[in-house]
Design an enzyme around this catalytic site. Sequence first.
Site, PDB file in Angstrom:
ATOM      1  N   SER A 141      30.735  33.864 -30.552  1.00 56.27           N
ATOM      2  CA  SER A 141      30.289  35.149 -30.596  1.00 56.27           C
ATOM      3  C   SER A 141      31.412  36.254 -30.048  1.00 56.27           C
ATOM      4  O   SER A 141      32.455  36.136 -30.488  1.00 56.27           O
ATOM      5  CB  SER A 141      28.849  35.249 -29.646  1.00 56.27           C
ATOM      6  OG  SER A 141      28.315  36.590 -30.021  1.00 56.27           O
ATOM      7  N   ASP A 151      23.171  33.483 -39.664  1.00 56.56           N
ATOM      8  CA  ASP A 151      23.469  34.309 -38.652  1.00 56.56           C
ATOM      9  C   ASP A 151      23.573  35.637 -38.848  1.00 56.56           C
ATOM     10  O   ASP A 151      24.736  36.211 -39.736  1.00 56.56           O
ATOM     11  CB  ASP A 151      24.577  33.835 -37.719  1.00 56.56           C
ATOM     12  CG  ASP A 151      25.045  34.551 -36.736  1.00 56.56           C
ATOM     13  OD1 ASP A 151      24.202  35.232 -36.183  1.00 56.56           O
ATOM     14  OD2 ASP A 151      26.420  34.177 -36.070  1.00 56.56           O
ATOM     15  N   HIS A 194      23.592  30.939 -35.312  1.00 53.30           N
ATOM     16  CA  HIS A 194      24.720  31.661 -34.452  1.00 53.30           C
ATOM     17  C   HIS A 194      25.624  30.282 -33.895  1.00 53.30           C
ATOM     18  O   HIS A 194      25.187  29.538 -32.991  1.00 53.30           O
ATOM     19  CB  HIS A 194      24.289  32.503 -33.413  1.00 53.30           C
ATOM     20  CG  HIS A 194      25.016  33.407 -32.558  1.00 53.30           C
ATOM     21  ND1 HIS A 194      25.965  34.223 -33.574  1.00 53.30           N
ATOM     22  CD2 HIS A 194      25.284  33.942 -31.474  1.00 53.30           C
ATOM     23  CE1 HIS A 194      26.439  35.128 -32.671  1.00 53.30           C
ATOM     24  NE2 HIS A 194      26.159  34.767 -31.420  1.00 53.30           N
TER      25      HIS A 194
END
Length: 502
Positions: free
Chosen positions: A173, A428, A453
């Site tokens: 991320s 995601d 994710h």
Amino acid sequence: MRTILAFFTVTVTLFCADVLHSLPYSHFQSRKHNGVKADPQFTEKYFSQTVDHFNFNSMGNGSFNQRYLITDKYWKKGYGPIFFYTGNEGDIWEFALNSGFITELAAQQGALVIFAEHRYYGTSLPFGNDSFNIPQIGLLTVEQALADYAIMITELKLQLGATDSPVIVFGGSYGGMLSVYMRLKYPNIVAGALAASAPILSTAGLGDSRQFFRDVTADFANVASECRDAVRQAFHQLKDLAEQQDYSRIQSEFALCKPPSSAQDIHQLNGLLRNGFTLMAMLDYPYSTHFMGNMPANPVQVHRHITISHTESFQSFSPAGIVYNSTGLLTCFDLYSLYVECADPTGCGLGFNSQAWDYQACTEIELCYESNNVTDMFPPMPFTEREREVYCSKRWAVVPRPGWLKIQFWADALSTASNIIFSNGDLDPWANGGVRKALSSSLVAINISEGAHHLDLRASNEADPVSVIKARKREAELITQWRKPLYIPHIYHSHQTGQNIK
């Protein structure tokens, strides 16, 4: 019609039954990768870090204690590679305990593993509890964080006698974004980067502001279109009740601790519910997890089963029970303690960490995402550049700089870079804000058909889809190439597609 509180009881019962069969953190750290068992024992340490790398006067070369976790259990001392996780917006233990692939790979490749905590998060607070005051908060920037990691890597290599050890950075991320930036800005220190679920394009202001919540909606629609339709209808019904100012019924239906009394309260409720769906989509793993809270296996499927079983419109709002009351201990929901609106429409979280991320979203990280109830299932909730500017000026006395990340860290002009893996999961909602197509032979895009994710960073699990197993294998192969001192990538520009792994 059954009340929402009764519905939440059903939801929580289903959820808790799944959690009883979930595994503790220690299990997630004991896996096999290519036949090698990984069971790391991290040691928590602190590094004396410079407060301000770019101004020699402002802080008088002051320092603070930056936390990092380290294990040399698998390290071939002196020459084995260093796997360095570029910590993101949270406590570093959270990422270490949920990124088991890195230690599995370390066991295979004889690597030293370091997880570094990002300044202003966890316990790495440059000014203690005053870190979130103005002007102290002003030293929370991407550039300062990258310099922290560059200094830490350099100094630790000297201390550990590892000057010949190549460094590979990992991140998920925002942490994945930082890994990309480390390779771009400090290629003399970092040999390669694995950037999992890194939205380096959308956070630089590129792309469609509707993309994120459109993709959250698609996750639910792809499981069952009636889920999407039921959620959209429920939001319409909530809007009707709010226009009638039937606040007592809203309180009853949503099991709120206090009845809403204004349009702002309804806006807050919409945000809390939208955030719940967002987290379910992001964390749609095939097994139960304890990351960013507790989540059952396949939470989007869980929602589908509940929606089909309970056809009343409001009962499709199951995220509140799953996301905000996973323990089943709450008897009601407090709108303003469970969810905090901020400069990130996808949610900032709670506590000090949420303040830090809010500040970053007000300065360098662009997150002007909107829902509109046309391309998505959520109520219209715009967040324009102007709204961001007004909020950030009031909250932090700053004016955002749109386009700064694009200038500073290249955004979509990456073709001259090398040795970066961009991995993304098709489940995601952050994926389409990142790089989905390979840019060269050493700028590789790996698309994981059944991945949520940064699933590929998680430890191996019996429930893993084949697509993520293949993705990790490809990542390991590339990293093996990069850690060879004489490896020189061959740059070319005919690579127009990512590697779609199914």
